[in-house]
Scaffold this motif. Structure first.
Motif, PDB file in Angstrom:
ATOM      1  N   LEU A   1      39.777  58.028  11.998  1.00  0.00           N
ATOM      2  CA  LEU A   1      38.680  58.317  12.912  1.00  0.00           C
ATOM      3  C   LEU A   1      38.944  59.632  13.634  1.00  0.00           C
ATOM      4  CD1 LEU A   1      38.309  54.738  14.434  1.00  0.00           C
ATOM      5  CD2 LEU A   1      36.726  55.825  12.816  1.00  0.00           C
ATOM      6  N   LYS A   2      37.934  60.477  13.699  1.00  0.00           N
ATOM      7  CA  LYS A   2      38.106  61.794  14.305  1.00  0.00           C
ATOM      8  C   LYS A   2      37.050  62.020  15.393  1.00  0.00           C
ATOM      9  CE  LYS A   2      41.304  62.759  11.261  1.00  0.00           C
ATOM     10  NZ  LYS A   2      42.727  62.711  11.658  1.00  0.00           N
ATOM     11  N   ASP A   3      37.492  62.631  16.487  1.00  0.00           N
ATOM     12  CA  ASP A   3      36.583  63.107  17.539  1.00  0.00           C
ATOM     13  C   ASP A   3      35.684  62.001  18.074  1.00  0.00           C
ATOM     14  OD1 ASP A   3      37.563  65.759  17.165  1.00  0.00           O
ATOM     15  OD2 ASP A   3      36.223  65.987  15.441  1.00  0.00           O
ATOM     16  N   ILE A   4      36.284  60.835  18.340  1.00  0.00           N
ATOM     17  CA  ILE A   4      35.525  59.730  18.926  1.00  0.00           C
ATOM     18  C   ILE A   4      35.439  59.932  20.438  1.00  0.00           C
ATOM     19  CG2 ILE A   4      35.442  57.247  19.316  1.00  0.00           C
ATOM     20  CD1 ILE A   4      34.883  58.049  16.414  1.00  0.00           C
ATOM     21  N   ASP A   5      34.223  59.953  20.938  1.00  0.00           N
ATOM     22  CA  ASP A   5      34.018  60.154  22.376  1.00  0.00           C
ATOM     23  C   ASP A   5      34.098  58.843  23.154  1.00  0.00           C
ATOM     24  OD1 ASP A   5      33.172  63.132  22.635  1.00  0.00           O
ATOM     25  OD2 ASP A   5      32.036  62.380  20.921  1.00  0.00           O
ATOM     26  N   VAL A   6      33.530  57.786  22.586  1.00  0.00           N
ATOM     27  CA  VAL A   6      33.505  56.476  23.250  1.00  0.00           C
ATOM     28  C   VAL A   6      33.886  55.425  22.225  1.00  0.00           C
ATOM     29  CG1 VAL A   6      32.096  54.785  24.487  1.00  0.00           C
ATOM     30  CG2 VAL A   6      31.657  57.241  24.792  1.00  0.00           C
ATOM     31  N   ALA A   7      34.823  54.545  22.590  1.00  0.00           N
ATOM     32  CA  ALA A   7      35.262  53.488  21.672  1.00  0.00           C
ATOM     33  C   ALA A   7      35.223  52.139  22.352  1.00  0.00           C
ATOM     34  CB  ALA A   7      36.679  53.767  21.173  1.00  0.00           C
ATOM     35  N   PHE A   8      34.786  51.142  21.590  1.00  0.00           N
ATOM     36  CA  PHE A   8      34.841  49.747  22.008  1.00  0.00           C
ATOM     37  C   PHE A   8      35.818  49.024  21.082  1.00  0.00           C
ATOM     38  CE2 PHE A   8      30.838  51.202  23.675  1.00  0.00           C
ATOM     39  CZ  PHE A   8      30.691  50.518  24.878  1.00  0.00           C
ATOM     40  N   LEU A   9      36.912  48.510  21.660  1.00  0.00           N
ATOM     41  CA  LEU A   9      37.927  47.819  20.875  1.00  0.00           C
ATOM     42  C   LEU A   9      38.074  46.383  21.361  1.00  0.00           C
ATOM     43  CD1 LEU A   9      40.760  50.531  20.613  1.00  0.00           C
ATOM     44  CD2 LEU A   9      39.076  49.896  18.874  1.00  0.00           C
ATOM     45  N   PRO A  10      38.076  45.402  20.441  1.00  0.00           N
ATOM     46  CA  PRO A  10      38.158  43.992  20.825  1.00  0.00           C
ATOM     47  C   PRO A  10      39.580  43.605  21.212  1.00  0.00           C
ATOM     48  CG  PRO A  10      38.199  44.154  18.447  1.00  0.00           C
ATOM     49  CD  PRO A  10      38.016  45.560  18.971  1.00  0.00           C
ATOM     50  N   MET A  11      39.690  42.648  22.143  1.00  0.00           N
ATOM     51  CA  MET A  11      41.018  42.325  22.674  1.00  0.00           C
ATOM     52  C   MET A  11      41.114  40.842  23.036  1.00  0.00           C
ATOM     53  SD  MET A  11      43.085  44.384  25.696  1.00  0.00           S
ATOM     54  CE  MET A  11      42.153  43.702  27.075  1.00  0.00           C
ATOM     55  N   ASN A  12      41.108  39.989  22.029  1.00  0.00           N
ATOM     56  CA  ASN A  12      41.373  38.573  22.305  1.00  0.00           C
ATOM     57  C   ASN A  12      42.032  37.922  21.102  1.00  0.00           C
ATOM     58  OD1 ASN A  12      38.972  38.526  20.687  1.00  0.00           O
ATOM     59  ND2 ASN A  12      38.538  36.470  21.423  1.00  0.00           N
ATOM     60  N   LEU A  13      42.985  37.070  21.378  1.00  0.00           N
ATOM     61  CA  LEU A  13      43.661  36.322  20.321  1.00  0.00           C
ATOM     62  C   LEU A  13      43.075  34.924  20.238  1.00  0.00           C
ATOM     63  CD1 LEU A  13      47.423  37.300  20.739  1.00  0.00           C
ATOM     64  CD2 LEU A  13      45.794  38.090  19.029  1.00  0.00           C
ATOM     65  N   PRO A  14      43.124  34.303  19.034  1.00  0.00           N
ATOM     66  CA  PRO A  14      43.811  34.790  17.830  1.00  0.00           C
ATOM     67  C   PRO A  14      42.936  35.660  16.934  1.00  0.00           C
ATOM     68  CG  PRO A  14      42.999  32.594  17.418  1.00  0.00           C
ATOM     69  CD  PRO A  14      42.623  32.914  18.848  1.00  0.00           C
TER      70      PRO A  14
ATOM     71  N   PRO B   1      40.399  58.155  21.561  1.00  0.00           N
ATOM     72  CA  PRO B   1      39.031  58.359  22.045  1.00  0.00           C
ATOM     73  C   PRO B   1      39.046  58.933  23.456  1.00  0.00           C
ATOM     74  CG  PRO B   1      39.647  56.056  22.233  1.00  0.00           C
ATOM     75  CD  PRO B   1      40.768  56.735  21.485  1.00  0.00           C
ATOM     76  N   LYS B   2      37.985  59.634  23.808  1.00  0.00           N
ATOM     77  CA  LYS B   2      37.922  60.182  25.164  1.00  0.00           C
ATOM     78  C   LYS B   2      37.733  59.082  26.204  1.00  0.00           C
ATOM     79  CE  LYS B   2      36.208  64.764  23.844  1.00  0.00           C
ATOM     80  NZ  LYS B   2      36.220  64.555  22.378  1.00  0.00           N
ATOM     81  N   VAL B   3      36.915  58.075  25.860  1.00  0.00           N
ATOM     82  CA  VAL B   3      36.688  56.933  26.750  1.00  0.00           C
ATOM     83  C   VAL B   3      36.890  55.655  25.943  1.00  0.00           C
ATOM     84  CG1 VAL B   3      35.012  55.697  28.194  1.00  0.00           C
ATOM     85  CG2 VAL B   3      35.046  58.207  28.190  1.00  0.00           C
ATOM     86  N   LEU B   4      37.615  54.709  26.516  1.00  0.00           N
ATOM     87  CA  LEU B   4      37.853  53.422  25.853  1.00  0.00           C
ATOM     88  C   LEU B   4      37.339  52.287  26.718  1.00  0.00           C
ATOM     89  CD1 LEU B   4      39.157  51.445  23.803  1.00  0.00           C
ATOM     90  CD2 LEU B   4      41.266  51.641  25.157  1.00  0.00           C
ATOM     91  N   TYR B   5      36.538  51.424  26.113  1.00  0.00           N
ATOM     92  CA  TYR B   5      36.140  50.155  26.721  1.00  0.00           C
ATOM     93  C   TYR B   5      36.750  49.019  25.903  1.00  0.00           C
ATOM     94  CZ  TYR B   5      32.293  52.779  28.958  1.00  0.00           C
ATOM     95  OH  TYR B   5      31.539  53.672  29.678  1.00  0.00           O
ATOM     96  N   PRO B   6      37.645  48.213  26.470  1.00  0.00           N
ATOM     97  CA  PRO B   6      37.977  46.968  25.781  1.00  0.00           C
ATOM     98  C   PRO B   6      36.768  46.041  25.861  1.00  0.00           C
ATOM     99  CG  PRO B   6      39.025  47.029  27.934  1.00  0.00           C
ATOM    100  CD  PRO B   6      38.363  48.360  27.739  1.00  0.00           C
ATOM    101  N   TYR B   7      36.483  45.336  24.786  1.00  0.00           N
ATOM    102  CA  TYR B   7      35.382  44.381  24.825  1.00  0.00           C
ATOM    103  C   TYR B   7      35.791  43.146  24.053  1.00  0.00           C
ATOM    104  CZ  TYR B   7      33.196  45.359  20.120  1.00  0.00           C
ATOM    105  OH  TYR B   7      32.903  45.473  18.794  1.00  0.00           O
ATOM    106  N   HIS B   8      34.912  42.087  24.103  1.00  0.00           N
ATOM    107  CA  HIS B   8      35.252  40.869  23.351  1.00  0.00           C
ATOM    108  C   HIS B   8      36.625  40.372  23.796  1.00  0.00           C
ATOM    109  CE1 HIS B   8      35.737  38.206  19.910  1.00  0.00           C
ATOM    110  NE2 HIS B   8      34.675  38.694  19.272  1.00  0.00           N
ATOM    111  N   PHE B   9      36.900  40.433  25.136  1.00  0.00           N
ATOM    112  CA  PHE B   9      38.270  40.148  25.560  1.00  0.00           C
ATOM    113  C   PHE B   9      38.478  38.781  26.199  1.00  0.00           C
ATOM    114  CE2 PHE B   9      36.546  43.087  28.889  1.00  0.00           C
ATOM    115  CZ  PHE B   9      36.586  42.261  30.005  1.00  0.00           C
TER     116      PHE B   9
END
Length: 242
Positions: A178-191, A208-216
């Motif tokens: 991934l290149k030049d991502i300005d905003v990212a949503f990354l999931p963060m829950n187990l399992p 990424p320039k801005v990161l939002y954890p989501y699905h956490f």
């Protein structure tokens, strides 16, 4: 049982939740403002250049009869907290484009199936489908919660800005591409997806320039804050996306 009860409560209260009740952030782009509405879990809404984009709309989290109608809908995969026929029926209008995976298309027919690595332009917005899958986390040996090749993450192009919505995934090697991502949503829950440590590693991969954890869910977001505190490449923003 606790998970079932939580989902029932969310479903009951969803009818009272309208678009005006959610947090929003606005990003400036070369094509105009991009407004992102944080609905819940893996569910987002974006508005750009007069177009409304819904990502994984689910009735547990909002009353979609009251939400802005979609010009574009993106579905990451077939699980019930991401693919919901009731929400789709409520938010579609004449001309809505629905982009989804092959499995999703078998359950709810869409406008266009995108496979990992494919791209298209929908409602005037370029969309890249990228891999989303588990490496470590499995239902049972040999059966990951999200098998490789069946789910999508999406990179959306808004003028000079790129937004990455990862879907249900771990910190997979493809993220390094991934290149030049300005905003990212990354999931963060187990399992099902990632630990805070895995999200931190993913963040280092493509910065990424801005990161939002989501699905956490109930994951402690303070752990991610601590892990990323000594870097200056990515701004971490926490929103109500349990």
């Amino acid at each position: 049982m606790k998970i079932i009860l939580t989902l029932l409560i969310m479903f009951v209260f969803a009818v009272y939740v309208q678009a005006t009740d959610f947090e929003k952030d606005v990003f400036k782009t070369s094509g105009g403002d991009l407004e992102i509405t944080f609905i819940a879990h893996g569910t987002l809404m974006m508005e750009y250049n007069g177009k409304v984009i819904h990502i994984d709309p689910v009735s547990w989290y909002a009353d979609y009869a009251t939400m802005p109608k979609a010009d574009l809908i993106l579905i990451t995969h077939e699980h019930g907290d991401h693919l919901d026929a009731k929400a789709l029926d409520a938010v579609k209008k004449d001309g809505t484009e629905l982009v989804l995976t092959e499995i999703c298309n078998q359950q709810y027919g869409g406008t266009k199936v995108l496979k990992n690595g494919e791209s298209g332009t929908f409602a005037g917005i370029k969309v890249d489908a990228v891999p989303a899958y588990n490496i470590k986390n499995e239902r049972e040996p040999g059966k990951p919660f999200h098998p490789k090749g069946t789910g999508n993450g999406y990179v959306l192009h808004f003028g000079d800005k790129k937004v990455y919505v990862a879907g249900d995934t771990e910190n997979i090697p493809e993220m390094a591409e991934l290149k030049d991502i300005d905003v990212a949503f990354l999931p963060m829950n187990l399992p099902y997806t990632m630990t805070p440590e895995m999200v931190a590693e993913a963040t280092k991969m493509f910065q990424p320039k801005v990161l939002y954890p989501y699905h956490f869910g109930e994951t402690n977001t303070d752990e991610l804050v601590e892990l990323l505190k000594n870097q200056n490449k990515t701004e971490l923003r926490i929103r109500n996306l349990k």
